[in-house]
Design a protein around this motif. Sequence first.
Motif, PDB file in Angstrom:
ATOM      1  N   ASP C 366      -7.206 -71.706 -19.052  1.00 12.22           N
ATOM      2  CA  ASP C 366      -8.456 -71.798 -19.808  1.00 12.22           C
ATOM      3  C   ASP C 366      -8.342 -72.879 -20.880  1.00 12.22           C
ATOM      4  OD1 ASP C 366     -10.878 -71.481 -20.870  1.00 12.22           O
ATOM      5  OD2 ASP C 366     -10.740 -69.329 -21.195  1.00 12.22           O
ATOM      6  N   VAL C 367      -8.621 -74.114 -20.462  1.00 14.80           N
ATOM      7  CA  VAL C 367      -8.469 -75.253 -21.365  1.00 14.80           C
ATOM      8  C   VAL C 367      -9.483 -75.203 -22.503  1.00 14.80           C
ATOM      9  CG1 VAL C 367      -8.611 -77.748 -21.506  1.00 14.80           C
ATOM     10  CG2 VAL C 367      -7.489 -76.685 -19.544  1.00 14.80           C
ATOM     11  N   GLU C 368     -10.734 -74.882 -22.156  1.00 15.54           N
ATOM     12  CA  GLU C 368     -11.814 -74.891 -23.161  1.00 15.54           C
ATOM     13  C   GLU C 368     -11.467 -73.981 -24.340  1.00 15.54           C
ATOM     14  OE1 GLU C 368     -14.270 -76.875 -22.907  1.00 15.54           O
ATOM     15  OE2 GLU C 368     -14.284 -77.417 -20.775  1.00 15.54           O
ATOM     16  N   GLU C 369     -10.917 -72.813 -24.010  1.00 10.14           N
ATOM     17  CA  GLU C 369     -10.620 -71.854 -25.059  1.00 10.14           C
ATOM     18  C   GLU C 369      -9.650 -72.462 -26.074  1.00 10.14           C
ATOM     19  OE1 GLU C 369      -8.712 -68.211 -23.845  1.00 10.14           O
ATOM     20  OE2 GLU C 369      -8.165 -67.884 -25.961  1.00 10.14           O
ATOM     21  N   TRP C 370      -8.623 -73.164 -25.555  1.00 10.18           N
ATOM     22  CA  TRP C 370      -7.623 -73.706 -26.468  1.00 10.18           C
ATOM     23  C   TRP C 370      -8.115 -74.932 -27.211  1.00 10.18           C
ATOM     24  CZ3 TRP C 370      -3.505 -71.285 -28.233  1.00 10.18           C
ATOM     25  CH2 TRP C 370      -3.143 -70.099 -27.573  1.00 10.18           C
ATOM     26  N   ILE C 371      -9.023 -75.683 -26.594  1.00 11.36           N
ATOM     27  CA  ILE C 371      -9.644 -76.791 -27.338  1.00 11.36           C
ATOM     28  C   ILE C 371     -10.352 -76.217 -28.553  1.00 11.36           C
ATOM     29  CG2 ILE C 371     -11.489 -78.521 -27.264  1.00 11.36           C
ATOM     30  CD1 ILE C 371     -10.716 -79.110 -24.390  1.00 11.36           C
ATOM     31  N   GLY C 372     -11.015 -75.066 -28.361  1.00 12.33           N
ATOM     32  CA  GLY C 372     -11.713 -74.414 -29.463  1.00 12.33           C
ATOM     33  C   GLY C 372     -10.751 -73.818 -30.471  1.00 12.33           C
ATOM     34  N   ARG C 373      -9.755 -73.085 -29.975  1.00 15.52           N
ATOM     35  CA  ARG C 373      -8.865 -72.368 -30.892  1.00 15.52           C
ATOM     36  C   ARG C 373      -8.066 -73.308 -31.777  1.00 15.52           C
ATOM     37  NH1 ARG C 373      -6.086 -67.427 -27.692  1.00 15.52           N
ATOM     38  NH2 ARG C 373      -4.612 -67.440 -29.423  1.00 15.52           N
ATOM     39  N   LEU C 374      -7.640 -74.431 -31.236  1.00 20.94           N
ATOM     40  CA  LEU C 374      -6.853 -75.370 -32.047  1.00 20.94           C
ATOM     41  C   LEU C 374      -7.736 -76.434 -32.697  1.00 20.94           C
ATOM     42  CD1 LEU C 374      -3.598 -75.976 -29.977  1.00 20.94           C
ATOM     43  CD2 LEU C 374      -4.191 -74.131 -31.507  1.00 20.94           C
ATOM     44  N   ARG C 375      -9.055 -76.290 -32.539  1.00 18.95           N
ATOM     45  CA  ARG C 375     -10.018 -77.257 -33.110  1.00 18.95           C
ATOM     46  C   ARG C 375      -9.642 -78.687 -32.709  1.00 18.95           C
ATOM     47  NH1 ARG C 375      -9.549 -75.104 -39.151  1.00 18.95           N
ATOM     48  NH2 ARG C 375      -9.432 -72.902 -38.658  1.00 18.95           N
ATOM     49  N   ILE C 376      -9.428 -78.895 -31.412  1.00 18.02           N
ATOM     50  CA  ILE C 376      -9.107 -80.230 -30.916  1.00 18.02           C
ATOM     51  C   ILE C 376     -10.406 -81.023 -30.798  1.00 18.02           C
ATOM     52  CG2 ILE C 376      -8.165 -81.547 -28.971  1.00 18.02           C
ATOM     53  CD1 ILE C 376      -6.426 -79.042 -28.375  1.00 18.02           C
ATOM     54  N   LYS C 377     -10.446 -82.156 -31.480  1.00 17.79           N
ATOM     55  CA  LYS C 377     -11.673 -82.966 -31.455  1.00 17.79           C
ATOM     56  C   LYS C 377     -11.640 -83.898 -30.259  1.00 17.79           C
ATOM     57  CE  LYS C 377     -12.526 -82.878 -36.400  1.00 17.79           C
ATOM     58  NZ  LYS C 377     -11.119 -82.668 -36.884  1.00 17.79           N
ATOM     59  N   THR C 378     -12.390 -83.512 -29.223  1.00 20.92           N
ATOM     60  CA  THR C 378     -12.465 -84.338 -28.021  1.00 20.92           C
ATOM     61  C   THR C 378     -13.863 -84.185 -27.442  1.00 20.92           C
ATOM     62  OG1 THR C 378     -11.649 -84.606 -25.768  1.00 20.92           O
ATOM     63  CG2 THR C 378     -11.412 -82.434 -26.724  1.00 20.92           C
ATOM     64  N   PRO C 379     -14.440 -85.272 -26.892  1.00 22.08           N
ATOM     65  CA  PRO C 379     -15.787 -85.172 -26.300  1.00 22.08           C
ATOM     66  C   PRO C 379     -15.835 -84.071 -25.230  1.00 22.08           C
ATOM     67  CG  PRO C 379     -15.101 -87.458 -26.418  1.00 22.08           C
ATOM     68  CD  PRO C 379     -13.926 -86.642 -26.835  1.00 22.08           C
ATOM     69  N   ASP C 380     -14.859 -84.057 -24.340  1.00 19.11           N
ATOM     70  CA  ASP C 380     -14.766 -82.965 -23.381  1.00 19.11           C
ATOM     71  C   ASP C 380     -13.364 -82.922 -22.800  1.00 19.11           C
ATOM     72  OD1 ASP C 380     -14.512 -84.652 -21.046  1.00 19.11           O
ATOM     73  OD2 ASP C 380     -16.650 -85.076 -21.274  1.00 19.11           O
ATOM     74  N   ARG C 381     -13.132 -81.988 -21.890  1.00 21.18           N
ATOM     75  CA  ARG C 381     -11.778 -81.789 -21.376  1.00 21.18           C
ATOM     76  C   ARG C 381     -11.344 -82.920 -20.465  1.00 21.18           C
ATOM     77  NH1 ARG C 381     -11.881 -76.712 -17.551  1.00 21.18           N
ATOM     78  NH2 ARG C 381     -10.140 -77.848 -16.655  1.00 21.18           N
ATOM     79  N   ARG C 382     -12.301 -83.712 -19.963  1.00 27.42           N
ATOM     80  CA  ARG C 382     -11.952 -84.772 -19.016  1.00 27.42           C
ATOM     81  C   ARG C 382     -11.629 -86.099 -19.697  1.00 27.42           C
ATOM     82  NH1 ARG C 382     -16.139 -82.601 -17.115  1.00 27.42           N
ATOM     83  NH2 ARG C 382     -15.833 -80.935 -15.604  1.00 27.42           N
ATOM     84  N   THR C 383     -11.809 -86.165 -21.020  1.00 21.32           N
ATOM     85  CA  THR C 383     -11.540 -87.410 -21.743  1.00 21.32           C
ATOM     86  C   THR C 383     -10.050 -87.775 -21.638  1.00 21.32           C
ATOM     87  OG1 THR C 383     -13.215 -86.714 -23.308  1.00 21.32           O
ATOM     88  CG2 THR C 383     -11.776 -88.511 -23.990  1.00 21.32           C
ATOM     89  N   PRO C 384      -9.745 -89.057 -21.359  1.00 22.50           N
ATOM     90  CA  PRO C 384      -8.335 -89.466 -21.356  1.00 22.50           C
ATOM     91  C   PRO C 384      -7.724 -89.222 -22.735  1.00 22.50           C
ATOM     92  CG  PRO C 384      -9.710 -91.200 -20.445  1.00 22.50           C
ATOM     93  CD  PRO C 384     -10.630 -90.175 -20.992  1.00 22.50           C
ATOM     94  N   ILE C 385      -6.547 -88.631 -22.760  1.00 18.01           N
ATOM     95  CA  ILE C 385      -5.974 -88.209 -24.039  1.00 18.01           C
ATOM     96  C   ILE C 385      -5.631 -89.406 -24.918  1.00 18.01           C
ATOM     97  CG2 ILE C 385      -3.553 -88.125 -23.312  1.00 18.01           C
ATOM     98  CD1 ILE C 385      -3.393 -85.470 -24.904  1.00 18.01           C
ATOM     99  N   GLY C 386      -5.413 -90.559 -24.268  1.00 13.39           N
ATOM    100  CA  GLY C 386      -5.068 -91.760 -25.017  1.00 13.39           C
ATOM    101  C   GLY C 386      -6.144 -92.189 -25.999  1.00 13.39           C
ATOM    102  N   SER C 387      -7.407 -91.753 -25.780  1.00 15.08           N
ATOM    103  CA  SER C 387      -8.483 -92.181 -26.677  1.00 15.08           C
ATOM    104  C   SER C 387      -8.654 -91.214 -27.851  1.00 15.08           C
ATOM    105  CB  SER C 387      -9.794 -92.315 -25.896  1.00 15.08           C
ATOM    106  OG  SER C 387     -10.163 -91.074 -25.361  1.00 15.08           O
ATOM    107  N   LEU C 388      -7.838 -90.136 -27.902  1.00 12.38           N
ATOM    108  CA  LEU C 388      -7.922 -89.206 -29.034  1.00 12.38           C
ATOM    109  C   LEU C 388      -7.040 -89.704 -30.182  1.00 12.38           C
ATOM    110  CD1 LEU C 388      -9.294 -87.402 -26.995  1.00 12.38           C
ATOM    111  CD2 LEU C 388      -7.777 -85.546 -27.616  1.00 12.38           C
ATOM    112  N   SER C 389      -7.286 -89.159 -31.394  1.00 15.55           N
ATOM    113  CA  SER C 389      -6.426 -89.514 -32.522  1.00 15.55           C
ATOM    114  C   SER C 389      -5.069 -88.836 -32.360  1.00 15.55           C
ATOM    115  CB  SER C 389      -7.069 -89.054 -33.826  1.00 15.55           C
ATOM    116  OG  SER C 389      -6.958 -87.645 -33.924  1.00 15.55           O
ATOM    117  N   GLY C 390      -4.087 -89.341 -33.081  1.00 17.57           N
ATOM    118  CA  GLY C 390      -2.723 -88.823 -32.959  1.00 17.57           C
ATOM    119  C   GLY C 390      -2.635 -87.326 -33.201  1.00 17.57           C
TER     120      GLY C 390
END
Lengths: 318, 330, 488
Positions: C366-390
Amino acid sequence: MTADRLQTYGPTAALLALAAVFAVLSPQFRTLGNLQNLLDAGAVLAVVTIGATYVLLLGCIDLSAAGVMGACALAVSLLVANSRTALDLGPLGVLLVVALGAAFGCLSGALSVGLKVPSFMTTLGVSAIGLGVATVLFAGVQPAVSDPWLLQWASGRWLGFTRVTYLAAAVVVLAWLVQRHTRLGRYATAIGGGEDILRLSGIQVGRYKVGAFTVAGACYGLAAAMVTAQLGSGIVQAGAGLSFAAITAAVVGGTQLAGGRGGIAHSMVGVLILTVLANGLVLIGVSPYVQRAVQGVIVVVAVGATLWPLRHRLEVVK
Amino acid sequence: MADAARVAGLRGRLAARVPERRHVVVTAMPVTAFLVLLAALAVASPALLETGSLLTLADSAAPLTVLAAGATVVVLCGGIDLSVAALASLASVLLASWVPALSGAAVPAVVAACAVAGAVQGLVHVAFRIPSFVVTLGGMTLWSAVALLASGAATVPMPDSTPTDWAFTRLGGLVPSAVLVALATVVALAALMRFTPLGRWVRAIGHAEPAARLAGLPIARVKVIAFALSGATAGLAGALLVARTFSGAPTLADSLLLPAVAAIVVGGTAITGGHGALWRTLVGAGIVTLLRVGLSYAGVDAAYESILYGVLIVGAVALTIDRSKLSIVK
Amino acid sequence: MIEVSGLRKAYPGVVALDGVSLQIRPHEVVGLAGENGAGKSTLLKALVGLVRPDSGTIRIRGREVRLRGVAQAATEGIGMVFQEQSLVPNLTAAENILLGCEGSAVRLGLYRWRRLRELAQAQLDKIGSRVDPMARTETLSFAERQMVEIAKVLAIEERTRAQPVVLLDEPTSVLEAEEIETLFGQIERLRKHASVVFVSHRLDEVLQVSDRVYVLRGGQVAGEVDPATAGAAGLHRMMIGAEATGSHYHDDLHRPPERSSVRLSVRGLCGEGFTDISFDLIRGEVVAVAGVHGSGREELCRALFGARAVTAGQVLIDGEAVSLTGPRRAVRAGLGYVPSERKVEGVVSAMSVADNMTLPYTRPQDVEEWIGRLRIKTPDRRTPIGSLSGGNQQKVVLARWLLTGSLRVLLLDHPTRGLDVGAKSEVYRLIRELAAAGVAVLLLADSLEECIALSDRVLVMKEGRVTVTLDTPPGAKPDPVDVVKEMV
């Protein structure tokens, strides 16, 4: 230190052991005539291996010998007196072909350096181009060489050895001197030892890389002329299998794929090992196809043996 | 100061966009090239667009496609398999000599044997940490020597062609079965990559092996599987060739190595690993085949084919390679 | 000699140099001190042209220059002795010293070995080294190679005919005490020929050899210190700056560890870089390992995850022995590892957030749940991780180990390296929450402050061994200077 010593003297010991085994197994192996055959048979491989060694010293690899030699063999047979063209350039023809080989080598190096493409890919491509050029020049009719000067390379003997063998010996000495005492040779070795460090020192690494590839190409050109002299005609397959045999010889002799280690002297021990092996196996009646299989296995074993002490340090191997 | 910050920010954003741009270029180019080639050929020779001749063209591309499909998985891992063509030749010899004893089971047996051969190469690669191109170069020599030994360096005729007839027939008198075999191979491999963790793992290893390793991926197993798949498709390609020549020969498929490598890289799969896909190899094989046919239509001597492969390989690799991964080009 | 003013260099997400200004005078040894990430390395690299600053100027002997590489810096008389040595191992010492500027030793492409030897010997003589110039570099000892390296840098004197500036980046980090004394002797000799910039994290050394010390903090010059009057403690306080508040480290989330239950037990572990390491981690405890570069703590951390060979010893998790033969086994046993080189070893930049998070697992998560729980700022789960901040990339790496719920021990290797202040605080919060949930955390902190503030205990490593264990419970934190004393 022991691993270092093993890599320095191991190949020589292996060569002596191999020769001893064959000398016991085959009375014919022990004859003087066989020694002459052996060296004559190894001459072409020696020249090709010199070329491959220069590229290996850089840490690069050259798979283009087969194609370049095909193109050069056809070219030389068409440039000297032959059955198809009216040209009769003699020694100049051979020189031109060495230059043609150098041009192919230069192309491989320039593509690799300029486009930043790994050398095994560019040389594979250049090999294909060379084979294509050879096929175009071949045009369905095999040119027979009639130039007596070139044919004598392989037929005339002096003190029991053909001129091809003397020529190869001269090239070995020259290549060894170049590797030891010229900037091209020293920098080629240094590039294999630490290319990034040379860049930091402001050395134009690319130039020397292309230079080493060019030397390799020139060697293939000369080797093609030697093969053509031996066969008496130019064929597309003049270098078939030699790219691989040369890399095998170099690596077996102790020139490392990673670059910077070994050199002409090491590689020549490897050439002798392969030549003795081929000669000995024939004399004890083993099929030449088995020899080919053996060659495929020993290159993997030799590379494996040189990398074994480093296996914990290399994290990524592609 | 603020300006400098803005410039730096802009640069950062541009850098983030580069992969996307690369993706578009690498995706659009092979497909465009394929269509342009097809159109050019159709203009030069309208008869080509008839269903019959298109299918014949596809039929001729089938063995190449199968051969390149498995090798694509190895390339996606960041390695290369130079042994596929020699292995396919060996497969043809084995198939022709096993058919009398095994009849229908000969093809699966050969494919399995080749998969094992591929797996052995993979094992040597991972266990002894030898670069894949060296292992498979050695393999190439070894397999072709074995083929020469097994065949006595001669063509091995197949006494009874029924066990391979399925691979060289026309369904409904129209669709070549080999085309379906090739498509099925590509689809099966693509499905394997899409619906099992293997695909993710292969890509991760190709993109960033250190990261994949520290994420706890079974690197060695994935690589061995990739080489086994490559071996298996080489075996199948050998079977397709036997089906159309009714015999095996120790150098039957050797000339397919360069076109196979060309098909993979021209399709847009980067030899640095990670970037690429199975369908790309399908397109790549199409491009290679169209170019070959196109050259003969244009009246160019077949001798130039090899030059074409050489140029294609170097050109395509140069366009698709991920240079950020190569600090030093060896 | 050199005047730097307003030098600025920003990388995506982090400002490495933020308006640095300083001077280096003739025949002077200038010390540079600062924590990891303070900008020391970037500053040195800018001075030899390996980093191009975004703004600011470098003036050499009064003339403004734009340096484009080491070679150009050399012609301006600036040379650097790199932390990782920059000698070609398979060449002779003489060739290395004169690499790229052989001058009269090479005529028409031919080497004149005797001349080469003389020229190299002249450089070695300047620093009184007795290294044989014709010895192959890889056969020399580390200290001898360092001498060769210094001789190589001094050879630039010949090219500029002006007095050179020699930059020494952490030259003492891998040297024995005796070798360090020799090096200091060399620096004194160097002073006659050159100006020296000396960088070390060993403050006592900086104070001992320098005429003046610049302290860098957060990419800025925090101050200039006179070694004659200042002590190591004062220098250190200047490096850290104002004490960060407890809320930055989320002290409120701290729960005392459950004393009774041991989670990770390390018994007599040996491997390359560390010897006979034994310690226990209990449930919910955060233990930091402190040590200088070369102390063996990074090696230990990787070995615990099975990513480096172990020669002896045993590791138990919840009483069960763990096989250390590879990262995959470690993951199965409930270990998680966050590597320091995030871009190379942590994430696969070209793949999506979801793929990165679920990389080792075969079943969908359940990726979505953890994006929410850790407050990961990403447009969506399919975004390449390289474009996120460190910081968000790091959270994805953490999520990878959290999402199965079977994590028992977490190994953190510089988890906040290269993150901005806000992102750091987020990571601290996650560490606190994990510990409160019973995970045992082994931390290699990015700074001493972080090391002390976040931990329940600190293990100090020195030369591959754990030398001291300090308790660091909230409210009774030790003085950083005391910890530094144990480290060096």
